[in-house]
Write a protein that holds these residues in place. Structure first.
Motif, PDB file in Angstrom:
ATOM      1  N   LEU A  59       0.808  -1.222   0.000  1.00 58.72           N
ATOM      2  CA  LEU A  59       0.000   0.000   0.000  1.00 58.72           C
ATOM      3  C   LEU A  59       0.837   1.265   0.000  1.00 58.72           C
ATOM      4  O   LEU A  59       0.283   2.371  -0.039  1.00 58.72           O
ATOM      5  CB  LEU A  59      -0.936  -0.002   1.220  1.00 58.72           C
ATOM      6  CG  LEU A  59      -1.918  -1.175   1.327  1.00 58.72           C
ATOM      7  CD1 LEU A  59      -2.798  -1.030   2.555  1.00 58.72           C
ATOM      8  CD2 LEU A  59      -2.779  -1.288   0.070  1.00 58.72           C
ATOM      9  N   SER A 116      -7.355  -1.165   1.334  1.00 53.19           N
ATOM     10  CA  SER A 116      -6.742   0.144   1.118  1.00 53.19           C
ATOM     11  C   SER A 116      -6.502   0.740   2.494  1.00 53.19           C
ATOM     12  O   SER A 116      -6.975   0.204   3.503  1.00 53.19           O
ATOM     13  CB  SER A 116      -7.661   1.055   0.299  1.00 53.19           C
ATOM     14  OG  SER A 116      -8.834   1.377   1.020  1.00 53.19           O
ATOM     15  N   SER A 118      -7.737   3.452   3.833  1.00 56.00           N
ATOM     16  CA  SER A 118      -8.993   3.889   4.456  1.00 56.00           C
ATOM     17  C   SER A 118      -9.843   2.699   4.894  1.00 56.00           C
ATOM     18  O   SER A 118     -10.455   2.718   5.973  1.00 56.00           O
ATOM     19  CB  SER A 118      -9.786   4.776   3.494  1.00 56.00           C
ATOM     20  OG  SER A 118     -10.047   4.094   2.284  1.00 56.00           O
TER      21      SER A 118
END
Length: 454
Positions: A59, A116, A118
């Motif tokens: 990520l 992800s 978030s």
């Protein structure tokens, strides 16, 4: 025709279901189920730390971002802990545990499908909120199956399940990560949560030692003997008296210090072993599992030692608080030397540094239960473990900032290790010198009245 007011008219008694027959076999079956509950709980916590390096690379996260992600788990942890502690005094533990486990399982699957930054943060926040009450609710549930003089060992087993969770999860998660990728580590924990739900639906029951009396509300098998207080409901005391009792304050401080190290070890220690010490993913998982096994032995050992000392007439100041205080101090001293010693000796120091202090978790549950009125125990546990959880917010975030400021070098980690050592030593001394469950239980008993306090 007049009715003599002095003659009592017959009244219909409310009908209720006959209580389940109490048995130690059932009590230990419930203890085993709650142990598995805590294994899943700590497997959930460990998943993030054990996948840290792969997750950061995939990520593109900085150390500070990863520290924020790790801390997000504890953002609502304390609120969930207090809320769960209050609700468990009003809702049966059977249904509380079921609802919590369902949330744990469900929030893992979005990470598997669309990971992800978030999504991970949102998942960890909700997971932390739902896992916050795990310790107080599980301990409250298991203590409903045992009288006070027999609670140290089952309580220690449930608390020690945190170590067992890491023993099981660390090598399994490391294997899953290497074989199928880090996302499936979270999916596997979701599946484990669903499996526990099925088990609990089959065997989950409410304990016979209810919230309002120390007597069993169900019949006891012939030949089974327990020591009980008088058969009356315990009067409540103002919560402020419990929270300002030296025993509660000392164990709250110790819990904060110990959970600071726990938060550090579950989120950053695997990364340290990989990036600074150059240990492989599988080997790191095995080291974490070994460390967790040592911690589980420490927690169970505390319960066994305390029960042995209590049976020999030793006061709980020494059998519970004394044992816990020494364990925390020894962990702090080992942690001082851990970052500055290399080779096999560092591995030897890692065991007491990151594991021995966990004996205080088992001791704190028994000591705080000893001074708390039974009807208020869930809420008292909730606030206690909320204090623990506050350290979980601080440790990963501070570590991330220090590691990033040191550009990923060992110096950033070393500062955090020394801060942790200082916290452990100070907290251990406080427990050793000032915590006295018997004294505080007497003081709180004298302050009780027949009135109900909030």
């Amino acid at each position: 025709m007049s009715v003599n007011p002095k003659v009592a008219l017959p009244t219909a008694e409310p009908r209720s279901e006959p209580p389940l027959r109490y048995s130690l076999r059932r009590a230990w079956l419930i203890t085993a189920a709650l142990t598995l509950f805590m294994v899943v709980n700590w497997g959930d916590k460990a998943a993030l730390g054990l996948t840290a390096r792969a997750l950061e690379a995939d990520l593109g996260l900085t150390p500070a971002q990863y520290g924020l992600l790790a801390s997000s788990f504890f953002l609502l942890f304390g609120i969930g802990t207090v809320l769960g502690g209050v609700l468990v005094n009003r809702i049966k533990t059977r249904w509380m545990l079921l609802a919590m486990a369902l949330v744990w399982a469900v929030v893992q699957f979005p990470v598997l499908g669309a990971a992800s930054f978030s999504v991970l943060v949102a998942s960890r926040v909700v997971l932390g909120f739902a896992e916050g009450p795990a310790f107080p609710v599980a301990l409250h549930a298991v203590m409903k199956w045992f009288p006070d003089e027999k609670r140290d060992i089952p309580g220690a087993i449930v608390v020690a399940a945190s170590g067992v969770g890491l023993v099981v999860a660390a090598p399994v998660i490391s294997f899953i990560q290497v074989t199928w990728g880090w996302r499936w580590c979270f999916g596997a924990m979701g599946i484990a949560g669903l499996m526990w739900i099925v088990l609990w639906l089959c065997i989950g029951r409410e304990g016979p030692f209810d919230n309002e009396t120390s007597q069993p509300k169900a019949p006891v098998r012939p030949g089974t003997e327990f020591r009980h207080d008088p058969e009356v409901a315990e009067p409540r005391v103002p919560y402020r008296r419990v929270f300002f009792a030296p025993t509660w304050l000392c164990f709250a401080l110790a819990g904060f210090a110990c959970y600071f190290v726990t938060g550090l070890s579950t989120t950053w220690l695997p990364d340290y072993l990989d990036s600074i010490r150059g240990i492989s993913t599988i080997a790191t998982g095995n080291l974490v599992a070994g460390m967790a096994a040592f911690g589980a032995l420490a927690m169970f050992g505390q319960g066994a030692i305390s029960r042995h000392l209590i049976a020999r007439g030793v006061s709980t100041r020494w059998s519970r608080a004394g044992v816990a205080g020494v364990a925390v101090i020894v962990s702090g001293v080992a942690l001082v030397g851990f970052p500055f010693i290399g080779g096999p000796l560092q591995g030897v120091l890692m065991l007491p540094a990151f594991s021995l202090y966990t004996a205080s978790y088992a001791a704190s549950s028994a000591a705080v239960a000893q001074i708390s009125p039974v009807a208020q125990r869930g809420a008292v546990f909730g606030v206690l473990f909320a204090v623990f959880g506050a350290a979980g917010v601080v440790a990963p975030f501070v570590t991330g900032r220090l590691v990033q400021a040191a550009h990923g070098s060992a110096s950033g980690y070393n500062i955090v290790f020394l801060i942790s050592a200082a916290l452990l030593i100070v907290a251990g001394l406080c427990v050793l010198l000032f915590a006295d469950p018997e004294r505080d239980a007497r003081h709180l008993a004298r302050s009780r009245s027949s009135h109900e306090f909030p």
